[in-house]
Design an enzyme around this catalytic site. Structure first.
Site, mmCIF file in Angstrom:
data_model
loop_
_atom_site.group_PDB
_atom_site.id
_atom_site.type_symbol
_atom_site.label_atom_id
_atom_site.label_comp_id
_atom_site.label_asym_id
_atom_site.label_seq_id
_atom_site.Cartn_x
_atom_site.Cartn_y
_atom_site.Cartn_z
ATOM 1 N N LYS A 71 2.161 -3.954 6.689
ATOM 2 C CA LYS A 71 2.588 -3.986 5.275
ATOM 3 C C LYS A 71 4.095 -3.803 5.172
ATOM 4 O O LYS A 71 4.774 -4.488 4.395
ATOM 5 C CB LYS A 71 1.876 -2.878 4.476
ATOM 6 C CG LYS A 71 0.382 -3.062 4.331
ATOM 7 C CD LYS A 71 0.044 -4.274 3.480
ATOM 8 C CE LYS A 71 -1.437 -4.526 3.370
ATOM 9 N NZ LYS A 71 -1.763 -5.828 2.783
ATOM 10 N N TYR A 128 -1.765 -1.251 10.881
ATOM 11 C CA TYR A 128 -2.046 -1.756 9.521
ATOM 12 C C TYR A 128 -0.863 -1.453 8.596
ATOM 13 O O TYR A 128 -0.323 -2.349 7.936
ATOM 14 C CB TYR A 128 -3.330 -1.128 8.954
ATOM 15 C CG TYR A 128 -3.476 -1.354 7.465
ATOM 16 C CD1 TYR A 128 -3.732 -2.618 6.958
ATOM 17 C CD2 TYR A 128 -3.308 -0.293 6.551
ATOM 18 C CE1 TYR A 128 -3.838 -2.830 5.589
ATOM 19 C CE2 TYR A 128 -3.410 -0.504 5.188
ATOM 20 C CZ TYR A 128 -3.675 -1.769 4.708
ATOM 21 O OH TYR A 128 -3.758 -1.985 3.357
ATOM 22 N N SER A 173 0.833 -1.204 0.000
ATOM 23 C CA SER A 173 0.000 0.000 0.000
ATOM 24 C C SER A 173 0.861 1.245 0.000
ATOM 25 O O SER A 173 1.973 1.256 0.551
ATOM 26 C CB SER A 173 -0.868 -0.027 1.262
ATOM 27 O OG SER A 173 -1.456 1.225 1.474
#
Ligand code: NAD
Ligand code: UDP
Length: 341
Positions: A156, A152, A128
């Site tokens: 990643k 989050y 992302s």
């Protein structure tokens, strides 16, 4: 990757997964979808079948289930994995970090261990643009520094680093880290699209739910940013373009060039109010909104330099915000309650 190869698609019943399955099937790939349906519905895979006329074998199961993964690699001649499975709600990740690290990080480790045991070394990973944190300059290139502001994003980043370590340990690995900007829109059929199970966190599904009457008005988070109209600017990318990026990434793996990160964005940013206006055009309604305080953790502007993906993957976004809004509206208006409609 031969386009007759078999690809294991984790999280293939989700928003980006279903759209990618369609593009993979039309490119001739054979698929096997693994999804625990924690944020999706088996109906989504039935719709993929309805669109393509091709049956999609779907297994209900978890990427943390090592025995299941071993069975899948044993029973199917899998050549590559596209790994979408993951939890993605930023606020939830702040409240439940261990759940996020277990699902996203441990799940990816378990998946890679199973791939290693099976001798499958081709992986496309859903990363992302959040890994860039608050970039010092724009547009964002892949060599910019990375950072994370929430669990989050950190999941990643950790996974990207784990995959780098894996390649260092064994150069048979080929890994494409695809850093998505803001995926929006839907397949032009209106049969599949984004279907948030709760109140949408993201802008476009929220606007779509206002348009269909499920929400009263959009709260615009911040109107004092140093942008064109004071509202946040993002690089929205049509999910069909994004799906094509995965088909290109599979072909790139075949060259055996190791691990590399690619931005998948359009290179152009739009503000919240510009997106709202474009959606109003698409749905033919005026949509209520109010300007409210900034959302903590948001950056003012974020858009990609997509040059590397064009040079190395031969991929470039082709669809503009008109198509993003028209296709998003078709999905929402035909399925006001998503797959429960
Ligand atoms: P999604 O929630 O629609 O799809 C993810 C799918 O993975 C769901 O079908 C879910 O049921 C499944 N899943 C989750 N955990 C699993 C597990 N442990 N085992 C098996 N299946 C599991 O999300 P999406 O928008 O399609 O995103 C796909 C990937 O792309 C995610 O990794 C996400 O973090 C990443 N990503 C998404 C965006 C975005 O804005 N949508 C942006 C950047 C990156
Ligand atoms: N946004 C907004 N209202 C909402 C949701 C989002 O004003 O209900 C804004 C948000 O502040 C950001 C942009 O829309 O400027 C895109 O937000 P989204 O959550 O979709 O993506 P991200 O912030 O993760 O890039």
């Amino acid at each position: 990757m031969q386009s007759t190869a078999r690809v294991l698609v984790t999280g293939g019943a989700g928003y980006i997964g279903t759209h990618t399955c369609i593009q993979l099937l039309s490119a001739g790939y054979q698929l096997l979808v693994l999804d625990n349906f924690s944020n999706s519905s088996p109906e989504a895979l039935h719709r993929v079948q309805a669109i393509t006329g091709i049956e999609v074998p779907g297994i209900e199961g978890d990427i943390n289930d090592a025995a299941l993964l071993d069975r899948l690699f044993e029973q199917h001649a899998i050549d590559a994995v596209i790994h979408f499975a993951g939890l993605k709600a930023v606020g939830e990740s702040v409240a439940q970090p261990l759940r996020y690290y277990h699902n996203n990080v441990s799940g990816t480790v378990t998946l890679c261990q199973a791939m290693q045991r099976a001798g499958v070394f081709n992986l496309v990973f859903s990363s992302s643009a959040t890994v860039y944190g608050d970039p010092a300059t724009l547009p964002i290139r892949e060599d910019f520094p990375t950072s994370a502001t929430n669990p989050y994003g950190r999941s990643k980043l950790i996974i990207e680093e784990i995959l780098g370590d894996l390649y260092t340990s064994d150069p048979r690995w080929n890994v494409a880290l695809l850093r998505y900007f803001n995926p929006v829109g839907a397949h032009p059929s209106g049969l599949i699209g984004e279907d948030p199970s709760d109140i949408p966190n993201n802008l476009m599904p929220y606007i779509a739910q206002v348009a269909v009457g499920r929400r009263e008005r959009l709260s615009v988070f911040g109107s004092d940013y140093p942008t064109v109209d004071g509202t946040g600017v993002r690089d929205y990318i049509h999910v069909m373009d994004l799906a094509d990026g995965h088909v290109r990434a599979l072909a790139w793996l075949q060259q055996g060039l190791g691990i590399k990160a690619f931005n998948l964005g359009t290179g152009r940013g739009y503000s919240v109010l510009e997106m709202l206006k474009a959606f109003e055009q698409a749905c033919g309604k005026t949509l209520a909104y109010e300007l409210v305080a900034r959302r903590p953790g948001d950056v003012a502007s974020c858009y990609a330099d997509p040059t590397l993906a064009e040079q190395e993957l031969g991929w470039k976004a082709t669809l503009g915000i008109e198509a993003m809004c028209a296709d998003g509206w078709r999905w929402q208006s035909q399925n006001p309650e998503g797959y429960r409609s």
